[in-house]
Design a protein around this motif. Structure first.
Motif, short mmCIF file in Angstrom:
data_model
loop_
_atom_site.label_atom_id
_atom_site.label_comp_id
_atom_site.label_asym_id
_atom_site.label_seq_id
_atom_site.Cartn_x
_atom_site.Cartn_y
_atom_site.Cartn_z
N PRO A 50 0.82 -1.21 0.00
CA PRO A 50 0.00 0.00 0.00
C PRO A 50 0.85 1.26 0.00
O PRO A 50 1.85 1.34 0.72
N ALA A 51 0.47 2.24 -0.80
CA ALA A 51 1.28 3.45 -0.95
C ALA A 51 1.55 4.14 0.38
O ALA A 51 2.65 4.67 0.61
N THR A 52 0.58 4.13 1.28
CA THR A 52 0.72 4.84 2.55
C THR A 52 1.68 4.13 3.51
O THR A 52 2.11 4.72 4.50
N ALA A 53 2.06 2.91 3.21
CA ALA A 53 3.06 2.20 4.01
C ALA A 53 4.28 1.83 3.15
O ALA A 53 5.07 0.97 3.53
N ASN A 54 4.41 2.49 2.02
CA ASN A 54 5.43 2.13 1.03
C ASN A 54 6.65 3.03 1.17
O ASN A 54 6.70 4.13 0.61
N LYS A 55 7.65 2.58 1.92
CA LYS A 55 8.83 3.40 2.18
C LYS A 55 9.62 3.67 0.91
O LYS A 55 10.20 4.75 0.75
N TRP A 56 9.64 2.71 0.00
CA TRP A 56 10.36 2.95 -1.26
C TRP A 56 9.76 4.14 -1.99
O TRP A 56 10.47 5.01 -2.50
N LEU A 57 8.43 4.21 -2.02
CA LEU A 57 7.74 5.27 -2.75
C LEU A 57 7.84 6.61 -2.03
O LEU A 57 8.15 7.64 -2.65
N LEU A 62 10.77 9.55 -3.39
CA LEU A 62 10.33 10.94 -3.25
C LEU A 62 11.39 11.83 -2.62
O LEU A 62 11.69 12.92 -3.13
N ARG A 63 11.98 11.38 -1.54
CA ARG A 63 12.91 12.26 -0.81
C ARG A 63 14.37 12.05 -1.21
O ARG A 63 15.11 13.03 -1.42
N LYS A 64 14.79 10.79 -1.36
CA LYS A 64 16.20 10.54 -1.63
C LYS A 64 16.55 10.73 -3.10
O LYS A 64 17.59 11.32 -3.43
#
Length: 334
Positions: A50-57, A62-64
């Motif tokens: 799920p996008a809301t628990a998706n650290k890769w996304l 997004l940040r790195k």
């Protein structure tokens, strides 16, 4: 949301990284590069997570990779809905969302009720909570909300901008340019020198349905139905006859559900054939027929997907009967 399987709201999205980077991510990356201040996580899962628990996304990409410096908010109650994905109870999904890179929990109050306990149990770092708070506060500071919490919001300003003629006309022009004329046999449109028009259909006199789905603070009292619009344009020079013709749908359960959510559907209790017969009688006395058919505003939209894109109820039968009269027929599909 644009790549959900079968086009169903919130459904899973399953695609290769190659397609994601080449076709779907470029406009988002462009927005980040242009300095967008916030990003929202979606409800659906991306390749199983799920996008809301998706650290890769939310963090790695997004940040790195993109160096996004703003804050990430969830879609409405998206953290709560992680439980529906099978990821755990409130405390667990609070942990997963914060650690994935979510800064603001929209409405759901999962962070409010669980982050303190997450920190105590060591599943979430105090520094990460502080960082999330800092990002939200920085956004408020940049917007000037520390100095003026209700910046730009006042009754006086509302009177100056809401429903002002120039803005209404601009909205009308945008709506006009969005209309699609599928075909115009015998150049029926635009209507010329017409003295008697029959306006028929379940949506012809429905201002609420002119607003459409997800109209926010739209006021149906300010909307103009197609029936009223024709009368306004024609004035005293034309005769306009109206007939309901058919209910939007004959599905009582669906009608009840739509009305529970503000549909305000008035159902004609007469048999469908009687309604169609009345409409045919009106059509036979007119020079041209304008039939307004389609879906009520709550039938399709967010969290409302129909399995069949055909006209609901007896509306198709109504159109066939009107066509059989031989009168010029203009169909407005809403």
């Amino acid at each position: 949301y644009g790549a959900a399987e079968a086009g169903r709201d919130y459904n899973t999205t399953d695609m290769s990284r190659q397609r994601m980077y080449n076709e779907y991510l470029p406009p988002y990356k462009a927005a980040v590069e242009a300095g967008v201040g916030s990003v929202m996580s979606s409800f659906n899962d991306i390749n199983g997570i799920p996008a809301t628990a998706n650290k890769w996304l939310m963090t790695d990409l997004l940040r790195k990779q993109w160096n996004f410096l703003g804050f990430v908010a969830t879609d409405y109650t998206a953290i709560n809905e992680l439980s529906a994905h099978g990821l755990g109870d409130d405390k667990k999904v609070s942990e997963l969302a914060l650690n994935a890179g979510i800064d603001m929990d929209m409405v759901g109050e999962i962070f409010l009720r669980n982050l303190a306990q997450n920190i105590k149990e060591g599943t979430v770092k105090q520094a990460d909570v502080d960082q999330a708070c800092r990002r939200v506060l920085e956004a408020k500071y940049r917007l000037g909300l520390f100095q003026d919490p209700y910046h730009g919001v006042s009754e006086a300003r509302a009177k100056q901008v809401l429903m002002q003629p120039a803005f209404v006309q601009a909205a009308r022009d945008v709506a006009r340019r969005s209309l699609v004329l599928l075909k115009n046999d015998n150049q029926t449109l635009p209507l010329k020198n017409t003295a008697n028009i029959a306006v028929i259909g379940p949506l012809a006199d429905r201002p609420l349905d002119m607003l459409g789905n997800w109209s926010g603070a739209g006021d149906a009292k300010q909307a103009v139905s197609i029936l009223q619009g024709i009368k306004n344009v024609g004035g005293a020079t034309i005769r306009v006859t109206y007939a309901h013709g058919a209910n939007v749908t004959e599905d009582a359960q669906l009608i009840a559900r739509l009305n529970e959510h503000g549909g305000q559907l008035d159902i004609d209790p007469r048999p469908a054939d009687a309604q169609i017969a009345e409409a045919v009688a009106a059509a036979q006395k007119a020079e041209v027929v304008v039939a307004v058919v389609g879906e009520s505003q709550g039938m399709t939209g967010e969290a409302a997907s129909r399995a069949d894109i055909g006209l609901p109820g007896r509306q198709l039968d109504l159109l066939k009967a009107l066509k059989a009269t031989g009168k010029p027929l203009v169909v407005v599909l809403c």
